[in-house]
Design a protein around this motif. Sequence first.
Motif, short mmCIF file in Angstrom:
data_model
loop_
_atom_site.label_atom_id
_atom_site.label_comp_id
_atom_site.label_asym_id
_atom_site.label_seq_id
_atom_site.Cartn_x
_atom_site.Cartn_y
_atom_site.Cartn_z
N CYS A 172 0.92 -1.04 0.24
CA CYS A 172 -0.32 0.10 0.40
C CYS A 172 0.84 1.33 0.28
N GLY A 173 1.89 1.02 0.22
CA GLY A 173 2.70 2.19 0.45
C GLY A 173 2.96 3.43 1.46
N ARG A 174 2.58 2.74 2.46
CA ARG A 174 2.44 3.09 3.72
C ARG A 174 3.81 3.38 4.95
N SER A 175 4.28 5.18 4.81
CA SER A 175 4.86 4.58 5.31
C SER A 175 5.47 3.73 6.85
N LEU A 176 6.70 3.38 6.98
CA LEU A 176 6.67 2.24 7.77
C LEU A 176 8.62 3.37 8.74
N LEU A 177 8.29 2.50 10.46
CA LEU A 177 8.96 3.43 11.46
C LEU A 177 10.51 2.41 11.01
N ASP A 178 10.33 1.68 10.74
CA ASP A 178 11.22 0.71 10.64
C ASP A 178 12.34 0.09 9.31
N PRO A 179 12.49 -1.16 8.91
CA PRO A 179 12.94 -1.65 7.56
C PRO A 179 12.14 -3.03 7.72
N PHE A 180 10.59 -2.90 7.90
CA PHE A 180 9.83 -4.47 7.02
C PHE A 180 9.19 -3.48 6.27
N ARG A 181 8.72 -5.00 5.07
CA ARG A 181 8.55 -4.74 4.66
C ARG A 181 6.60 -4.42 4.00
N PHE A 182 6.13 -4.75 5.51
CA PHE A 182 4.56 -4.51 5.59
C PHE A 182 4.09 -4.32 6.43
N CYS A 183 2.98 -3.13 6.39
CA CYS A 183 2.72 -2.35 7.35
C CYS A 183 1.68 -3.29 7.95
N SER A 184 0.78 -4.54 7.45
CA SER A 184 0.04 -5.12 8.56
C SER A 184 -0.05 -6.28 8.38
N LEU A 185 -1.28 -7.50 8.37
CA LEU A 185 -0.68 -9.29 7.85
C LEU A 185 -2.00 -8.84 6.81
N GLY A 186 -2.48 -7.72 6.49
CA GLY A 186 -3.68 -7.70 5.19
C GLY A 186 -2.39 -7.65 4.18
#
Length: 208
Positions: free
Chosen positions: A118-132
């Motif tokens: 979804c392109g949401r900004s993340l705080l850390d070097p993760f790949r996804f913002c949610s399980l969905g």
Amino acid sequence: MEMLVPPWLESLLSTAFFTVCPRHRDAPRSECNMFCLDCNTEAFCFYCRSTRHKDHSVIQIRRSSYHDVVRVAEIQKVLDITGVQTYVINSARVLFLNERPQPKSSTSKGVPHLCEICGRSLLDPFRFCSLGCKLVRIKNNGDATFNLSTKDEEVGEMREGMGRRLPSKEEEELREGSQQDMYTSTLTPPHSNSRRRKGIPHRAPFGS
């Protein structure tokens, strides 16, 4: 696909939580904020768990800023959450079930970490913002998994330790239906015992 995603996950992500339980409508804890991994049906309340799901595998959903979250301590026992951004809310480490709409005023310019879906900004070097969002990636590419394995344990533990506190404008107390979560904020109030500045003493006015 079946090996990458457990059969109950899509039902969990599409379930509407925090509705009033029709069986216990007048009870004080009647919010449907629980989900049974064995039955894989609708959400249910605290009282339904003790009567209809007593010996089943159940997870409890919480709410933060009107979005459904689950504690990492619960979900990591049944799901590989590697790659999903975690947050700390009132000392509890959680992650979001589904994608949250990105505010229109927000911009991804200069943001080092973005959700791959979804392109949401993340705080850390993760790949996804949610399980969905991780689920969408698995469906489209198959280069991730939700199934637990010893191969990913070490990586998962390392990533899980990177939970970050939500920005202050998004953070609120983690709630379980109508009741506030028992965890208290770790933020400490500013010190109030600051020294007074020295200045010219103010004398009482002379009487007439």
